[in-house]
Structures are given as C-alpha cells and as structure tokens.
Write a protein that holds these residues in place. Sequence first.
Motif, PDB file in Angstrom:
ATOM      1  N   ALA A   1      -3.516  -2.959  -4.166  1.00 39.82           N
ATOM      2  CA  ALA A   1      -4.048  -1.827  -3.411  1.00 39.82           C
ATOM      3  C   ALA A   1      -4.576  -0.744  -4.347  1.00 39.82           C
ATOM      4  CB  ALA A   1      -2.971  -1.256  -2.489  1.00 39.82           C
ATOM      5  N   GLY A   2      -3.833  -0.470  -5.418  1.00 41.52           N
ATOM      6  CA  GLY A   2      -4.280   0.563  -6.351  1.00 41.52           C
ATOM      7  C   GLY A   2      -5.574   0.194  -7.035  1.00 41.52           C
ATOM      8  N   ALA A   3      -5.687  -1.044  -7.501  1.00 36.27           N
ATOM      9  CA  ALA A   3      -6.908  -1.483  -8.161  1.00 36.27           C
ATOM     10  C   ALA A   3      -8.086  -1.456  -7.194  1.00 36.27           C
ATOM     11  CB  ALA A   3      -6.716  -2.900  -8.715  1.00 36.27           C
ATOM     12  N   SER A   4      -7.859  -1.898  -5.954  1.00 36.98           N
ATOM     13  CA  SER A   4      -8.936  -1.935  -4.968  1.00 36.98           C
ATOM     14  C   SER A   4      -9.430  -0.534  -4.636  1.00 36.98           C
ATOM     15  CB  SER A   4      -8.451  -2.638  -3.691  1.00 36.98           C
ATOM     16  OG  SER A   4      -8.010  -3.943  -3.967  1.00 36.98           O
TER      17      SER A   4
ATOM     18  N   THR B   1      -5.629  11.135  -8.876  1.00 40.41           N
ATOM     19  CA  THR B   1      -5.008  11.622  -7.650  1.00 40.41           C
ATOM     20  C   THR B   1      -5.515  10.912  -6.409  1.00 40.41           C
ATOM     21  OG1 THR B   1      -4.823  13.800  -8.703  1.00 40.41           O
ATOM     22  CG2 THR B   1      -4.460  13.688  -6.336  1.00 40.41           C
ATOM     23  N   LEU B   2      -6.839  10.805  -6.232  1.00 34.67           N
ATOM     24  CA  LEU B   2      -7.378  10.283  -4.981  1.00 34.67           C
ATOM     25  C   LEU B   2      -7.107   8.790  -4.787  1.00 34.67           C
ATOM     26  CD1 LEU B   2      -8.831  10.920  -2.400  1.00 34.67           C
ATOM     27  CD2 LEU B   2     -11.011  10.555  -3.569  1.00 34.67           C
ATOM     28  N   PRO B   3      -7.453   7.892  -5.746  1.00 31.84           N
ATOM     29  CA  PRO B   3      -7.184   6.469  -5.493  1.00 31.84           C
ATOM     30  C   PRO B   3      -5.707   6.148  -5.403  1.00 31.84           C
ATOM     31  CG  PRO B   3      -7.910   6.789  -7.758  1.00 31.84           C
ATOM     32  CD  PRO B   3      -8.118   8.100  -7.054  1.00 31.84           C
ATOM     33  N   VAL B   4      -4.890   6.809  -6.210  1.00 33.14           N
ATOM     34  CA  VAL B   4      -3.459   6.519  -6.171  1.00 33.14           C
ATOM     35  C   VAL B   4      -2.837   7.071  -4.888  1.00 33.14           C
ATOM     36  CG1 VAL B   4      -1.264   6.805  -7.378  1.00 33.14           C
ATOM     37  CG2 VAL B   4      -3.349   6.433  -8.686  1.00 33.14           C
ATOM     38  N   SER B   5      -3.327   8.223  -4.417  1.00 41.74           N
ATOM     39  CA  SER B   5      -2.836   8.756  -3.141  1.00 41.74           C
ATOM     40  C   SER B   5      -3.200   7.822  -1.997  1.00 41.74           C
ATOM     41  CB  SER B   5      -3.426  10.146  -2.883  1.00 41.74           C
ATOM     42  OG  SER B   5      -2.974  11.078  -3.846  1.00 41.74           O
ATOM     43  N   ALA B   6      -4.413   7.268  -2.039  1.00 46.51           N
ATOM     44  CA  ALA B   6      -4.808   6.307  -1.009  1.00 46.51           C
ATOM     45  C   ALA B   6      -3.925   5.060  -1.078  1.00 46.51           C
ATOM     46  CB  ALA B   6      -6.277   5.930  -1.176  1.00 46.51           C
ATOM     47  N   ALA B   7      -3.605   4.612  -2.289  1.00 48.36           N
ATOM     48  CA  ALA B   7      -2.707   3.464  -2.433  1.00 48.36           C
ATOM     49  C   ALA B   7      -1.311   3.797  -1.909  1.00 48.36           C
ATOM     50  CB  ALA B   7      -2.638   3.037  -3.902  1.00 48.36           C
ATOM     51  N   TYR B   8      -0.868   5.039  -2.105  1.00 49.63           N
ATOM     52  CA  TYR B   8       0.428   5.486  -1.580  1.00 49.63           C
ATOM     53  C   TYR B   8       0.443   5.388  -0.056  1.00 49.63           C
ATOM     54  CZ  TYR B   8       4.728   8.320  -1.511  1.00 49.63           C
ATOM     55  OH  TYR B   8       6.028   8.757  -1.341  1.00 49.63           O
ATOM     56  N   VAL B   9      -0.648   5.851   0.568  1.00 46.43           N
ATOM     57  CA  VAL B   9      -0.748   5.755   2.032  1.00 46.43           C
ATOM     58  C   VAL B   9      -0.714   4.296   2.462  1.00 46.43           C
ATOM     59  CG1 VAL B   9      -2.258   6.165   4.012  1.00 46.43           C
ATOM     60  CG2 VAL B   9      -1.969   7.942   2.286  1.00 46.43           C
ATOM     61  N   ALA B  10      -1.424   3.428   1.718  1.00 47.96           N
ATOM     62  CA  ALA B  10      -1.422   2.006   2.046  1.00 47.96           C
ATOM     63  C   ALA B  10      -0.013   1.416   1.948  1.00 47.96           C
ATOM     64  CB  ALA B  10      -2.374   1.252   1.118  1.00 47.96           C
ATOM     65  N   ASP B  11       0.767   1.884   0.951  1.00 56.67           N
ATOM     66  CA  ASP B  11       2.137   1.397   0.805  1.00 56.67           C
ATOM     67  C   ASP B  11       3.020   1.814   1.978  1.00 56.67           C
ATOM     68  OD1 ASP B  11       1.471   0.380  -1.680  1.00 56.67           O
ATOM     69  OD2 ASP B  11       2.205   2.140  -2.767  1.00 56.67           O
ATOM     70  N   MET B  12       2.788   3.018   2.494  1.00 54.25           N
ATOM     71  CA  MET B  12       3.689   3.623   3.468  1.00 54.25           C
ATOM     72  C   MET B  12       3.281   3.367   4.908  1.00 54.25           C
ATOM     73  SD  MET B  12       5.983   5.111   1.540  1.00 54.25           S
ATOM     74  CE  MET B  12       6.792   6.418   2.463  1.00 54.25           C
TER      75      MET B  12
ATOM     76  N   ARG C   1       1.059  -1.215 -11.500  1.00 53.60           N
ATOM     77  CA  ARG C   1       2.016  -1.687 -12.501  1.00 53.60           C
ATOM     78  C   ARG C   1       3.208  -0.749 -12.648  1.00 53.60           C
ATOM     79  NH1 ARG C   1       0.489  -5.441 -16.362  1.00 53.60           N
ATOM     80  NH2 ARG C   1      -1.593  -6.328 -16.107  1.00 53.60           N
ATOM     81  N   ILE C   2       2.942   0.559 -12.776  1.00 53.67           N
ATOM     82  CA  ILE C   2       4.026   1.486 -13.106  1.00 53.67           C
ATOM     83  C   ILE C   2       4.448   2.354 -11.936  1.00 53.67           C
ATOM     84  CG2 ILE C   2       3.274   1.556 -15.503  1.00 53.67           C
ATOM     85  CD1 ILE C   2       2.147   4.314 -15.022  1.00 53.67           C
ATOM     86  N   GLY C   3       3.727   2.267 -10.820  1.00 56.23           N
ATOM     87  CA  GLY C   3       4.109   3.048  -9.645  1.00 56.23           C
ATOM     88  C   GLY C   3       3.119   4.155  -9.331  1.00 56.23           C
ATOM     89  N   ARG C   4       3.164   4.613  -8.091  1.00 53.55           N
ATOM     90  CA  ARG C   4       2.233   5.655  -7.627  1.00 53.55           C
ATOM     91  C   ARG C   4       2.671   7.053  -8.084  1.00 53.55           C
ATOM     92  NH1 ARG C   4      -0.504   1.115  -6.494  1.00 53.55           N
ATOM     93  NH2 ARG C   4       0.032   0.183  -4.491  1.00 53.55           N
ATOM     94  N   ARG C   5       3.957   7.321  -7.968  1.00 55.63           N
ATOM     95  CA  ARG C   5       4.451   8.683  -8.202  1.00 55.63           C
ATOM     96  C   ARG C   5       4.115   9.225  -9.586  1.00 55.63           C
ATOM     97  NH1 ARG C   5       9.431  11.157  -9.843  1.00 55.63           N
ATOM     98  NH2 ARG C   5       9.901  13.048  -8.619  1.00 55.63           N
TER      99      ARG C   5
ATOM    100  N   ILE D   1     -15.456   6.237 -14.411  1.00 54.17           N
ATOM    101  CA  ILE D   1     -14.914   5.388 -15.471  1.00 54.17           C
ATOM    102  C   ILE D   1     -13.419   5.151 -15.300  1.00 54.17           C
ATOM    103  CG2 ILE D   1     -14.481   5.246 -17.958  1.00 54.17           C
ATOM    104  CD1 ILE D   1     -17.091   6.873 -18.332  1.00 54.17           C
ATOM    105  N   PHE D   2     -12.675   6.204 -14.963  1.00 54.50           N
ATOM    106  CA  PHE D   2     -11.222   6.126 -15.048  1.00 54.50           C
ATOM    107  C   PHE D   2     -10.514   5.837 -13.729  1.00 54.50           C
ATOM    108  CE2 PHE D   2     -12.234   8.288 -18.982  1.00 54.50           C
ATOM    109  CZ  PHE D   2     -11.330   7.732 -19.871  1.00 54.50           C
ATOM    110  N   ALA D   3     -11.147   6.087 -12.580  1.00 57.79           N
ATOM    111  CA  ALA D   3     -10.453   5.861 -11.308  1.00 57.79           C
ATOM    112  C   ALA D   3      -9.974   4.421 -11.147  1.00 57.79           C
ATOM    113  CB  ALA D   3     -11.343   6.273 -10.138  1.00 57.79           C
TER     114      ALA D   3
END
Length: 415
Positions: free
Chosen positions: A352-355, A116-127, A72-76, A61-63
């Motif tokens: 990236a985060g939404a995907s 943690t998991l989807p946002v961490s993956a988005a962080y990797v995509a950003d970097m 919108r507000i950032g990964r960190r 539900i929440f991922a």
Amino acid sequence: MRKHLAVLLVCMFVVMIGFGITLPVLPFYVERLALQEGASPRAVVLHVAFLTGVYSLMQLIFAPLWGRWSDRIGRRPLILLGIAGYVVAQVMFGVSTSLWLLYVARVGGGILSSATLPVSAAYVADMTTARQRSRGMAWLGTAASLGVVVGPAVGGLLATRDWHLRWSTEHLKVDSFSIPFFAAALLGLLTMLAALRWLPESLHDRPTNPIQAGPSRQQSPDWPVLLRSLAPLLLLTLAAQFALTMFEGTVALFAQAKFAFGPTGVAYVFVLCGLVMAVFQIGVVGVLADKVSEMKQIGVGFAMLGAGIALLAIANTPPLVFAFVGLLSLGMAFIAPNVSALVSKRGGEQQAGASLGLQNAANSLGQSMGPLLGGLLLLWQLNAPYLLTGGLLIAIAAVIAGKGLAARRTRRDGC
C-alpha cells in the motif's frame, strides 16, 4: 480506531495549512530578498517559479521511496519524520536572509514532508476495510482541502499585520514576514507531540525481527509489474492534478485580464475551491461509497472537472466564474479519494505504501506540469488553457463511460 484516524487527519490538516501559508506570502518574501540581492524583476518571477517547482520535484522523486520504506519500517516513524521536516523547513523560511537559504529550506522541506501524504494515505488504507476505503480517503482529502483553505487566510492575515518585530544577525533575520512561518512551525510542533502521544503504528502485523519477516515484507516490489497494474490510475491522477494546478496557476492572471479581479477576488476563488472540495468529499463521496462504484464516481468527476474548466473560457460575469469554479471543484472531490482508494486496493495491502507513493509521484508530476504549460498557453491565447484542458478531461470521461458500458455488456452477454 476513530481516535487514531482523527489524530492523523489533524496532522494532515496542519501540514496543508503550512503549505497554504506560503501561497500568499512566498512571492512577496522572495521579491524582497531577490531585490535586496540586486535581481531584476524578471529574475524575481523566475525565482518564484523555481521555488514553487522544486518542492513538487522533490516530492516526485522521494514520495515513492517514502511509501515503500513505510511498508518496511512502519507508517508512524515516517509520518513523524515528515512533520519534523515540515517544522524545520518553516523555521528556516522564517529566519532566511538570502535566496540560497530559501532554496535549502524548500528542497529539504520537499524531501522530508513528501513522506506525509503517501504514508498517511497508506495509514488510512491499513485502518479501513475495502468497503470503508473510499470514505477514509475522502476524510483524508477533506483534511488536506481544509488546510489549503485555512493556510492562505492565516498567511495573508499574519503577514499584513505590523508586528514591529526586528532582529537580525549576519545570516539570520526575523521580522513581520517571519511570523506566518513561525506560526506554521509551532502548529507543526504541537501536532508532532500529539502524534507521538496518540498515533500508534498501523502495521500491527509487522515483524519486530527483520530476519523473521516474511518475503512480502522483505522483498522489494516488482516495480515494472506494479507500474503496469497501476498505470491507468496513475494517468488519471496525473490528468486530474495537471488540470487542477493549471487552473490554480493561471486563474489570477485570467481573472484579472477578463474581470479585473484583484488579490481579494482571487482569494475568494481559492477559498470557494477548497471549501467545495472539503465539504463534498465527505458529504457526497462518503455517502456514495457503498452505493456507487469508484470508477463511476471518477468518470462523473472528470466530466464535471472538464466542463467547469472549459466553461470558464466563456464566462462573462463574476458570478458565472464562481459557479464554474464550484463545478470543477466538485468534480475534483469525486476524483481524488476514489482514485486513491483504487490505488491502495490494486496495489495490495502489503504494498500500500509503495502504491500510494507512486500515486503521490504522479500527483507531483501533474503539479509541476500544470502551471508551466498553463502559463505558456495563457501567453499564446487567454482562453486556450481552459478550452484545451477541459476538452481533454471530457474525452477522458467519455473513455471511462465507454469502458463501463463495454464491461456491462460483456457481463450481460456472459449471463
């Protein structure tokens, strides 16, 4: 950049240790509390199933929401929130004296740690660049796999030692069963402090003033369009996770019935599975990232995963069991990072985060369905889960190969 990614990988490793710690400890913990409350043995089994499933349900539900909010507000901030929720949930597990407190901890932990998991993956995509994406996702998957290897070992070791620890109030209790959860919480707290100090925001171009933000940042994604674009990859994610968790949820009963495996033998199976996935996501997938397309690797992965699962049905000796488990784990090592890389590319940098949140929801749906359907098939016929699931995966591999051949023929004819 490498230092920042290293901090992120440590965060993922520790969170997955906490997840793994619950695998050997949770059933016994639930059994003790349920029996104290007068529950029947059948009810104990149901409580274990519900407490396992509700965690994946909350992630389902929440991922996607966490992923979109991170755009919108950032990964960190959301990575830190996920780790904090994980710490609180582990402490609540450690002090619980009733089943309802376990449910509260499990639901709350599932809601918050699912960031943690989807946002961490988005962080990797950003970097990472598009060419580095598969390798970065492989590193992330390796960190998660190693955490799942270490977690059960730590949980089993800490829970079986006699710590002579006893303290209780009306609603809270601390004893030797609490130690694994407190250890996981302490690791999580240290990780959160490290992330606060060394993990910067990856969305460097994110506007500080929401009013000045561009439309790509402020507009919600077109979910129907995004879902249509990602649907094939989400179905691949669902199929792979369904197969893996079907195996994980039934292998103990399967191996016990066919080979008289006890808890130690089953533990070796899980350790082998996690180690193969961890090593080969970096050793093979990372090396092939610039040489073989993601889709080709995914097709090979589904063929290996399907063959390994199907062959378990005909295994007649323990060494063959371990060989086939190694094969299916290698297949999953090819699938997971490459699908994540394609999801982040197809969704676009601005989403990236939404995907990746949608992909994590597909993961959670597969994780919920796998043990349930696998258990029902196991009750019907011992080999049925493995033969049917293996056949499905091999069919998917054949479809991927067919589409690849068709695309190659079209390019050749066009030339």
